[in-house]
Design a protein around this motif. Structure first.
Motif, PDB file in Angstrom:
ATOM      1  N   ALA A 155       0.847  -1.200   0.000  1.00 35.53           N
ATOM      2  CA  ALA A 155       0.000   0.000   0.000  1.00 35.53           C
ATOM      3  C   ALA A 155       0.881   1.249   0.000  1.00 35.53           C
ATOM      4  O   ALA A 155       0.615   2.213  -0.734  1.00 35.53           O
ATOM      5  CB  ALA A 155      -0.911  -0.007   1.218  1.00 35.53           C
ATOM      6  N   ILE A 156       1.938   1.212   0.803  1.00 31.06           N
ATOM      7  CA  ILE A 156       2.857   2.358   0.832  1.00 31.06           C
ATOM      8  C   ILE A 156       3.489   2.545  -0.542  1.00 31.06           C
ATOM      9  O   ILE A 156       3.574   3.659  -1.068  1.00 31.06           O
ATOM     10  CB  ILE A 156       3.961   2.128   1.886  1.00 31.06           C
ATOM     11  N   ASN A 157       3.903   1.433  -1.139  1.00 34.92           N
ATOM     12  CA  ASN A 157       4.545   1.504  -2.443  1.00 34.92           C
ATOM     13  C   ASN A 157       3.620   2.129  -3.494  1.00 34.92           C
ATOM     14  O   ASN A 157       4.023   2.999  -4.258  1.00 34.92           O
ATOM     15  CB  ASN A 157       4.956   0.097  -2.880  1.00 34.92           C
ATOM     16  N   LEU A 158       2.355   1.695  -3.491  1.00 35.67           N
ATOM     17  CA  LEU A 158       1.396   2.224  -4.472  1.00 35.67           C
ATOM     18  C   LEU A 158       1.149   3.707  -4.244  1.00 35.67           C
ATOM     19  O   LEU A 158       1.174   4.516  -5.180  1.00 35.67           O
ATOM     20  CB  LEU A 158       0.073   1.459  -4.370  1.00 35.67           C
ATOM     21  N   LEU A 159       0.938   4.062  -2.982  1.00 33.41           N
ATOM     22  CA  LEU A 159       0.675   5.456  -2.646  1.00 33.41           C
ATOM     23  C   LEU A 159       1.840   6.343  -3.067  1.00 33.41           C
ATOM     24  O   LEU A 159       1.664   7.394  -3.697  1.00 33.41           O
ATOM     25  CB  LEU A 159       0.440   5.571  -1.135  1.00 33.41           C
ATOM     26  N   MET A 160       3.062   5.890  -2.748  1.00 29.67           N
ATOM     27  CA  MET A 160       4.230   6.704  -3.066  1.00 29.67           C
ATOM     28  C   MET A 160       4.460   6.773  -4.574  1.00 29.67           C
ATOM     29  O   MET A 160       4.977   7.765  -5.078  1.00 29.67           O
ATOM     30  CB  MET A 160       5.470   6.164  -2.358  1.00 29.67           C
ATOM     31  N   GLY A 161       4.072   5.689  -5.279  1.00 28.49           N
ATOM     32  CA  GLY A 161       4.180   5.719  -6.736  1.00 28.49           C
ATOM     33  C   GLY A 161       3.344   6.858  -7.314  1.00 28.49           C
ATOM     34  O   GLY A 161       3.777   7.582  -8.215  1.00 28.49           O
ATOM     35  N   GLN A 162       2.140   7.034  -6.758  1.00 26.85           N
ATOM     36  CA  GLN A 162       1.268   8.134  -7.179  1.00 26.85           C
ATOM     37  C   GLN A 162       1.946   9.480  -6.911  1.00 26.85           C
ATOM     38  O   GLN A 162       1.977  10.358  -7.777  1.00 26.85           O
ATOM     39  CB  GLN A 162      -0.048   8.099  -6.371  1.00 26.85           C
ATOM     40  N   ILE A 163       2.462   9.603  -5.695  1.00 31.88           N
ATOM     41  CA  ILE A 163       3.092  10.871  -5.320  1.00 31.88           C
ATOM     42  C   ILE A 163       4.291  11.151  -6.225  1.00 31.88           C
ATOM     43  O   ILE A 163       4.484  12.268  -6.698  1.00 31.88           O
ATOM     44  CB  ILE A 163       3.518  10.833  -3.836  1.00 31.88           C
ATOM     45  N   GLU A 164       5.061  10.086  -6.496  1.00 28.86           N
ATOM     46  CA  GLU A 164       6.234  10.257  -7.351  1.00 28.86           C
ATOM     47  C   GLU A 164       5.845  10.794  -8.725  1.00 28.86           C
ATOM     48  O   GLU A 164       6.502  11.676  -9.267  1.00 28.86           O
ATOM     49  CB  GLU A 164       6.913   8.905  -7.526  1.00 28.86           C
TER      50      GLU A 164
END
Lengths: 245, 241
Positions: free
Chosen positions: B214-223
């Protein structure tokens, strides 16, 4: 307006500026030239205290830069600087590049800063690119934005540190054009450059520096280019090499 | 092999009505430890990493380097025990703090050392001219960092930062050592009580994986959102694996 008195600077044991003295008056355009490693870029960076000095005095608009009590950020906000590698802020749009320091340093409102910045962007002919990011512009365009950014702060003097040497040859002209028009309007300018055409056309004075950070020549443009016999041998050698191609 | 997932609907006796509810509560503790430690780690990491790049302040540089080396060179599990057993003995007021708070401090400081190292390298990776340009426009050192240096360094280090965020969830499992009732402690206790180790460990594993992903997906969006148009930085794209 700017006065350097016996300025010396060392990087460790290596002396990069050796007893440099010079004066720049209001409205003057002074070209600083010389071979690589002669300290030209260092010298110009001492004029807004980006490079500290160990000896001597530098006065800008009667403010002593060598005095540790001087508010350097305030002074720098009145001295415009253009860098060899443009140094626009790539994470900000062109408009944000123009307004950031006006708002944060000069305390202008965003509207005022935008209006002011875009006037200068118009002047350098790039108003159509106001919403782009620096990475989407060519080198010449980026440098023109950088000039507009510096001018937006309404500086009392503009420093140019080899503004065209990182550019494709085709883009040198557009940047020099902007600089020539600035010079003609009476802006006080100190320009480190190898563009002798520019020096011939608009400079009032030429300062020639040699390896070791010494000022060898400081004379009027006409004297510098028109009277080679009165020049130092080192200066003649340099001019021969760069002028006869 | 016989699966018995029914086990999660049984009553363990005690404060939870089912093992499932206990599992969820444990997940909550894992996420709480992780998120609080992450906040602390980001705050301290950015601060310490920045301090280490201030050329005119050797005292701060020394402090920042000392902090980083101290917290990244002691094994995490040992740091948990140090916070639990040793530091309260030396600083009596800390005896009042719960195991939960001590674990957040331990995990937060440990991770802050790693983030500080990334922030430090991110700042050092920027051309010096950017700092010059900010200064030449009259910005103070603080303004230069706030508006120019840190926004750029932050983007450069986003992929390793995402890694660190995922690590913190996984590292939070050491909290079991001081009896914080998070997922790993749940697994140890429930496997003992029910002897259904396979189901229990698989469920807990699943929740760790879900949290980190979940963290990875969220941060992918932010990136993607903070990507700079027209600028291609090596390593600045992709999901930060």
């Amino acid at each position: 307006m700017i006065e350097l008195k016996q300025v010396s600077k060392w990087y460790g044991a290596v002396q990069v500026l050796n007893d440099c003295s010079a004066q720049i008056h209001k409205g003057e355009v002074v070209v600083v030239c010389g071979p690589s490693g002669s300290g030209k870029s260092t010298l110009i960076k001492t004029i807004n205290a980006l490079e500290p000095i160990q000896q001597g005095e530098i006065w800008v608009d009667s403010i002593p830069l060598h005095d540790p009590k001087t508010n350097l950020p305030k002074l720098r906000s009145r001295v415009g600087m253009v860098f060899q590698h443009f140094e626009l802020f790539p994470h900000l749009s062109v408009t944000e590049n123009l307004t950031l320091a006006q708002v944060k340093v000069l305390g202008r409102s965003l509207d005022e800063a935008k209006k002011h910045g875009l006037e200068y962007l118009e002047r350098v002919g790039l108003i159509a690119h106001k919403d782009k990011f620096p990475g989407q512009l060519s080198g010449g365009q980026q440098q023109r934005v950088a000039i507009a950014r510096a001018l937006s702060m309404d500086p009392i003097v503009m420093l140019f540190d080899e503004p065209t040497s990182a550019l494709d040859p085709e883009m040198v002209g557009e940047v020099l054009d902007v600089m020539v028009s600035l010079a003609k309007e009476g802006m006080t300018m100190v320009v480190v450059t190898h563009e002798m055409g520019f020096a011939r056309k608009v400079s009032n004075r030429v300062i020639f520096m040699d390896v070791g950070g010494r000022i060898l020549e400081d004379c009027s443009r006409d004297e510098f280019f028109g009277n080679p016999d009165a020049r130092q041998p080192r200066t003649r050698e340099f001019l021969d090499k760069i002028l006869h191609h | 092999m016989n699966w018995d997932w029914e086990i999660f609907f049984q009553d363990p006796g005690g404060q939870h009505t089912t093992y499932l509810e206990w599992l969820m509560s444990a997940w909550g503790w894992t996420l709480s430890v992780s998120l609080l430690a992450l906040l602390l780690a980001l705050l301290m990491g950015f601060m310490i990493g920045t301090l280490r790049t201030l050329p005119k302040h050797p005292g701060w540089v020394l402090f920042g380097t000392g902090w980083t080396e101290l917290f990244r060179n002691i094994p995490l599990l040992l740091q948990i025990f140090l916070w639990y057993h040793v530091i309260p003995a030396l600083v009596p007021p800390l005896k009042e703090l719960s195991g939960f708070v001590l674990v957040v401090l331990a995990l937060g400081f440990f991770t802050s050392a790693r983030i500080s190292e990334q922030v430090y390298s991110g700042i050092r990776a920027l051309p010096k001219g950017q700092f010059y340009a900010a200064q030449a426009l009259g910005m103070t050192t603080w303004q230069s960092y706030r508006y120019v240096i840190l926004p750029r360094a932050g983007r450069i280090i986003l992929p390793p930062l995402v890694n660190e965020m995922m690590s913190i969830v996984k590292n939070s499992s050491v909290a079991f050592a001081v009896s914080v009732s998070e997922l790993t402690l749940f697994a140890l206790q429930v496997q003992e009580e029910t002897a259904r180790g396979v189901e229990v460990y698989l469920a807990v594993t699943g929740l760790y994986v879900v949290s980190a992903l979940a963290i990875n997906l969220l941060m992918g969006q932010i990136e993607r959102r903070v990507q700079i148009p027209g600028l291609v930085l090596p390593g600045a794209t992709g999901g930060g694996h």
